[in-house]
Design an enzyme around this catalytic site. Sequence first.
Site, PDB file in Angstrom:
ATOM      1  CG  ASP A  67      31.251  13.047 118.973  1.00  0.00           C
ATOM      2  OD1 ASP A  67      30.041  13.219 118.715  1.00  0.00           O
ATOM      3  OD2 ASP A  67      31.729  13.188 120.110  1.00  0.00           O
ATOM      4  CG  ASN A 113      28.144  14.967 112.165  1.00  0.00           C
ATOM      5  OD1 ASN A 113      29.105  15.508 111.631  1.00  0.00           O
ATOM      6  ND2 ASN A 113      27.873  13.687 112.000  1.00  0.00           N
ATOM      7  NE  ARG A 120      29.662  17.990 120.535  1.00  0.00           N
ATOM      8  CZ  ARG A 120      30.906  17.568 120.646  1.00  0.00           C
ATOM      9  NH1 ARG A 120      31.821  18.336 121.213  1.00  0.00           N
ATOM     10  NH2 ARG A 120      31.256  16.384 120.194  1.00  0.00           N
ATOM     11  CG  HIS A 135      23.595  13.904 111.705  1.00  0.00           C
ATOM     12  ND1 HIS A 135      24.635  13.344 112.419  1.00  0.00           N
ATOM     13  CD2 HIS A 135      22.589  14.119 112.601  1.00  0.00           C
ATOM     14  CE1 HIS A 135      24.275  13.223 113.695  1.00  0.00           C
ATOM     15  NE2 HIS A 135      23.052  13.690 113.825  1.00  0.00           N
ATOM     16  CB  SER A 174      23.843  -0.949 119.267  1.00  0.00           C
ATOM     17  OG  SER A 174      24.918  -0.839 120.178  1.00  0.00           O
ATOM     18  CD1 TRP A 203      19.397   1.058 117.593  1.00  0.00           C
ATOM     19  CD2 TRP A 203      17.951   1.998 116.168  1.00  0.00           C
ATOM     20  NE1 TRP A 203      19.558   0.452 116.367  1.00  0.00           N
ATOM     21  CE2 TRP A 203      18.688   1.004 115.482  1.00  0.00           C
ATOM     22  CE3 TRP A 203      16.983   2.734 115.480  1.00  0.00           C
ATOM     23  CZ2 TRP A 203      18.478   0.714 114.131  1.00  0.00           C
ATOM     24  CZ3 TRP A 203      16.773   2.450 114.127  1.00  0.00           C
ATOM     25  CH2 TRP A 203      17.512   1.452 113.470  1.00  0.00           C
ATOM     26  CG  LEU A 219      39.830   2.263 101.459  1.00  0.00           C
ATOM     27  CD1 LEU A 219      40.907   2.222 102.537  1.00  0.00           C
ATOM     28  CD2 LEU A 219      39.284   3.689 101.305  1.00  0.00           C
ATOM     29  NE  ARG A 266      31.617   9.552 125.714  1.00  0.00           N
ATOM     30  CZ  ARG A 266      31.405  10.839 125.994  1.00  0.00           C
ATOM     31  NH1 ARG A 266      32.222  11.477 126.818  1.00  0.00           N
ATOM     32  NH2 ARG A 266      30.393  11.493 125.455  1.00  0.00           N
ATOM     33  CB  SER A 278      31.457   5.918 122.363  1.00  0.00           C
ATOM     34  OG  SER A 278      31.629   7.147 123.035  1.00  0.00           O
ATOM     35  CD  GLU A 316      49.975   3.764 119.526  1.00  0.00           C
ATOM     36  OE1 GLU A 316      49.974   4.821 120.204  1.00  0.00           O
ATOM     37  OE2 GLU A 316      50.485   2.695 119.923  1.00  0.00           O
TER      38      GLU A 316
END
Length: 255
Positions: free
Chosen positions: A29, A31, A33, A46, A75, A78, A140, A203, A205, A216
């Site tokens: 989260d 990008n 701002r 982004h 989702s 959009w 990975l 949060r 989301s 955690e």
Amino acid sequence: MLSKRSQPARTEAAQPEQAGPQHVAIIMDGNGRWAQKKGKIRTFGHKAGVDSVRAVVRFARTTGIKSLTLFAFSSENWKRPQEEVSVLMELFNLVLNSEVKRLHKNDVRLQVIGDVSAFDDKLKAKIAKAEALTRDNQSLVLNIAANYGGRWDITHAAKQVAQNVLDGKQQVSDITEESLSSYISTANLPELDLMIRTGGERRISNFLLWQCAYAELYFTDVLWPDFTEEVFQQAVDDFNIRQRRFGLTGEQISV
């Protein structure tokens, strides 16, 4: 993905001793701002965030994390301005074109989780090709959550279990947390240990709702394009000093 994973999920009680998190999820989260602070349009952020994706994949691979799940497109995204959605889709295409060979060279397996049916045929073909190329890689597992929502994940799993009941493959009495977990999109992965959110929000989301039951949570004010390997290490260090009790008492864990 839209099919049952091959490996059943572990229950929390079966958690092994571990030196650090084996499965980490990140809500990337901040990008927009970050770009606005620099006087740029949101989509500039982004694009800048791709460098942070490379950094966290490198960190996870070199520090022994087995699974890394990144929330790329929800989702609900959009509903954002069409221009921003278009740029995100273009960026997803670009990353698939430019990064998959690098992932394969570094023994990283790529999986896309979410309802990919909403994407165009060209993008779906690229996803399938990338997953096929990297399927046998072991160092990975990189999960990109695209058109993903935690409620969608649980609903999709429930529908598959319900269809099994209708088809006579199982009884209602056979449905358990473990059997439902085997249809959740991350069922072939270790239990989620650590969820990180950047950008200052507190949060989750609608991200990995089923999986984060005993994860955690770590929140940082760092905006995603500024999220470095050093910041990732801070989150892991914080995780490593926590006592994970899984419903037990601290005294039971210490025995």
